[in-house]
Design a protein around this motif. Structure first.
Motif, PDB file in Angstrom:
ATOM      1  N   ASN A 146     -22.224  -8.912 -46.789  1.00  0.00           N
ATOM      2  CA  ASN A 146     -23.516  -9.423 -46.372  1.00  0.00           C
ATOM      3  C   ASN A 146     -24.541  -8.295 -46.409  1.00  0.00           C
ATOM      4  O   ASN A 146     -24.198  -7.125 -46.590  1.00  0.00           O
ATOM      5  N   ALA A 147     -25.802  -8.648 -46.187  1.00  0.00           N
ATOM      6  CA  ALA A 147     -26.870  -7.659 -46.217  1.00  0.00           C
ATOM      7  C   ALA A 147     -26.691  -6.600 -45.129  1.00  0.00           C
ATOM      8  O   ALA A 147     -26.050  -6.844 -44.103  1.00  0.00           O
ATOM      9  N   ASN A 148     -27.241  -5.407 -45.385  1.00  0.00           N
ATOM     10  CA  ASN A 148     -27.239  -4.323 -44.405  1.00  0.00           C
ATOM     11  C   ASN A 148     -25.818  -4.018 -43.936  1.00  0.00           C
ATOM     12  O   ASN A 148     -25.534  -3.957 -42.748  1.00  0.00           O
ATOM     13  N   SER A 149     -24.916  -3.841 -44.879  1.00  0.00           N
ATOM     14  CA  SER A 149     -23.502  -3.600 -44.563  1.00  0.00           C
ATOM     15  C   SER A 149     -22.968  -2.436 -45.393  1.00  0.00           C
ATOM     16  O   SER A 149     -23.462  -2.154 -46.487  1.00  0.00           O
ATOM     17  N   THR A 150     -21.941  -1.789 -44.867  1.00  0.00           N
ATOM     18  CA  THR A 150     -21.292  -0.675 -45.559  1.00  0.00           C
ATOM     19  C   THR A 150     -19.778  -0.867 -45.503  1.00  0.00           C
ATOM     20  O   THR A 150     -19.226  -1.129 -44.432  1.00  0.00           O
ATOM     21  N   LEU A 151     -19.133  -0.756 -46.655  1.00  0.00           N
ATOM     22  CA  LEU A 151     -17.680  -0.841 -46.743  1.00  0.00           C
ATOM     23  C   LEU A 151     -17.170   0.453 -47.355  1.00  0.00           C
ATOM     24  O   LEU A 151     -17.634   0.869 -48.419  1.00  0.00           O
ATOM     25  N   GLU A 152     -16.219   1.089 -46.684  1.00  0.00           N
ATOM     26  CA  GLU A 152     -15.616   2.318 -47.190  1.00  0.00           C
ATOM     27  C   GLU A 152     -14.136   2.066 -47.468  1.00  0.00           C
ATOM     28  O   GLU A 152     -13.404   1.615 -46.589  1.00  0.00           O
ATOM     29  N   VAL A 153     -13.714   2.338 -48.692  1.00  0.00           N
ATOM     30  CA  VAL A 153     -12.299   2.279 -49.065  1.00  0.00           C
ATOM     31  C   VAL A 153     -11.727   3.655 -48.781  1.00  0.00           C
ATOM     32  O   VAL A 153     -12.103   4.645 -49.416  1.00  0.00           O
ATOM     33  N   LEU A 154     -10.819   3.733 -47.838  1.00  0.00           N
ATOM     34  CA  LEU A 154     -10.363   5.017 -47.321  1.00  0.00           C
ATOM     35  C   LEU A 154      -9.321   5.668 -48.230  1.00  0.00           C
ATOM     36  O   LEU A 154      -8.684   4.991 -49.048  1.00  0.00           O
ATOM     37  N   PRO A 155      -9.126   6.987 -48.119  1.00  0.00           N
ATOM     38  CA  PRO A 155      -8.156   7.694 -48.958  1.00  0.00           C
ATOM     39  C   PRO A 155      -6.751   7.109 -48.838  1.00  0.00           C
ATOM     40  O   PRO A 155      -6.432   6.416 -47.873  1.00  0.00           O
ATOM     41  N   ASN A 156      -5.933   7.414 -49.845  1.00  0.00           N
ATOM     42  CA  ASN A 156      -4.537   6.953 -49.939  1.00  0.00           C
ATOM     43  C   ASN A 156      -4.423   5.484 -50.318  1.00  0.00           C
ATOM     44  O   ASN A 156      -3.340   4.907 -50.272  1.00  0.00           O
TER      45      ASN A 156
END
Length: 342
Positions: A146-156
């Motif tokens: 959705n708008a104004n969102s952040t997704l981080e795919v973490l290490p490993n």
């Protein structure tokens, strides 16, 4: 040039792409921005290729024009001084295969180093106000942000560890994939207040300043609350909502219609007795606009029905018409007030 069929390695070996990554100029920037806008599904491939180019730092060591002439003069002097000739060895018919073997080896090493690089870094996706973005993760999991969102795919993520892990701020809808090599690993969504542990399911996660909530469409998930003194995990069933809100001491758990909570994925909001204050909360979070009311009672107006969110101006017009209100807009601020009676 048809870049659409290019793989990660193809992009990384392309001179124009390398130039854009290493020495970005206006012309190249405009070209690749336009190309990505026309082929958004290739963005992940482009990001991977950029990482690969930056890893190897491709460099052409070309002498300046004056230096080139000096080199040729030295070569000529050397030939005349020696007065000797050298017999050239005939080119082996296996030489082309040697070249291909070298290329294959380079790609193999590149892929392995790229694998190591990705395994040890966080990949970040972000949406601006008023923007939605669909991405597909390496395991095939589909995520709509959705708008104004952040997704981080973490290490490993790329093979080590017991869990596929991401971190979310904002709101996203997940369709978690079961895939050989990944499907036997837990999929975990970390948020500020709760961790969502799932395996092959569909669910909506909301995590903003006013609270966090998880709505389960199908499958099963386990919630680990990030609070001291919190008892064991919460096991959710399809059609359930679990929320942790500002000012509430314990989690809220109830049966809901999941479609009501992932309505934004269809660019609409479903009103089922929703207060105007609840709607304007979503406006602030989605479009980055501050909302105020001329009187407190306006915020408690309730609405039913479905309203489109594709265009902010149309959304505001609909809210004003339904509630017989006037919306005054000044820059990044909205004021809802009663219509004056003539």
């Amino acid at each position: 040039m048809n870049y659409f069929d290019y793989s990660v390695e193809d992009f990384a070996m392309d001179s124009r792409f390398q130039r854009w990554v290493q020495h970005p100029g206006r012309e190249d920037a405009l070209f690749w921005q336009k190309w990505l806008s026309e082929h958004p599904e290739k963005r992940q491939t482009i990001e991977q290729a950029r990482s690969l180019v930056l890893l190897f730092s491709f460099k052409e060591d070309i002498p300046a024009e004056g230096e080139q002439e000096e080199v040729w003069e030295r070569i000529a002097e050397s030939r005349h001084a020696s007065g000797t000739t050298r017999k050239l060895r005939p080119e082996s018919r296996w030489q082309p295969f040697g070249k291909w073997a070298a290329v294959a080896a380079l790609l193999l090493v590149s892929g392995f180093l790229f694998y190591l690089l990705r395994a040890d870094r966080t990949v970040r996706y972000h949406t601006d106000f008023g923007q939605q973005k669909g991405i597909t993760l390496a395991d095939g999991t589909a995520v709509l942000m959705n708008a104004n969102s952040t997704l981080e795919v973490l290490p490993n993520w790329w093979g080590w560890g017991e869990s596929r892990e991401v971190r979310l701020t904002g709101e996203a809808f997940f369709k978690v994939a079961k895939k050989k090599g990944f499907g036997d690993k837990r999929f975990t969504v970390h948020t500020e207040k709760v961790d969502v542990v799932v395996l092959g399911t569909q669910f909506n996660v909301f995590s903003r300043a006013r609270g966090s909530q998880v709505v389960l469409n199908s499958g099963r998930v386990k919630l680990k609350l990030n609070r001291e003194g919190q008892s064991g995990p919460i096991l959710m069933k399809p059609g359930e909502l679990v929320g942790l809100y500002e000012g509430s001491g314990s989690p809220v758990r109830k049966k809901v219609d999941p479609e009501r909570y992932n309505d934004w994925t269809r660019q609409q909001w479903i009103m089922d007795g929703t207060t105007l204050r609840e709607v304007t909360n979503r406006i602030e979070e989605t479009f980055g606009i501050e909302v105020a009311f001329a009187s407190p009672d306006i915020a408690q107006e309730r609405m039913r029905g479905v309203i489109s969110t594709e265009n902010l101006d149309d959304l505001l017009d609909a809210l004003a018409k339904v509630n017989e209100l006037h919306v005054k807009r000044e820059g990044n601020r909205l004021l809802f007030e009663r219509q004056e009676l003539n």
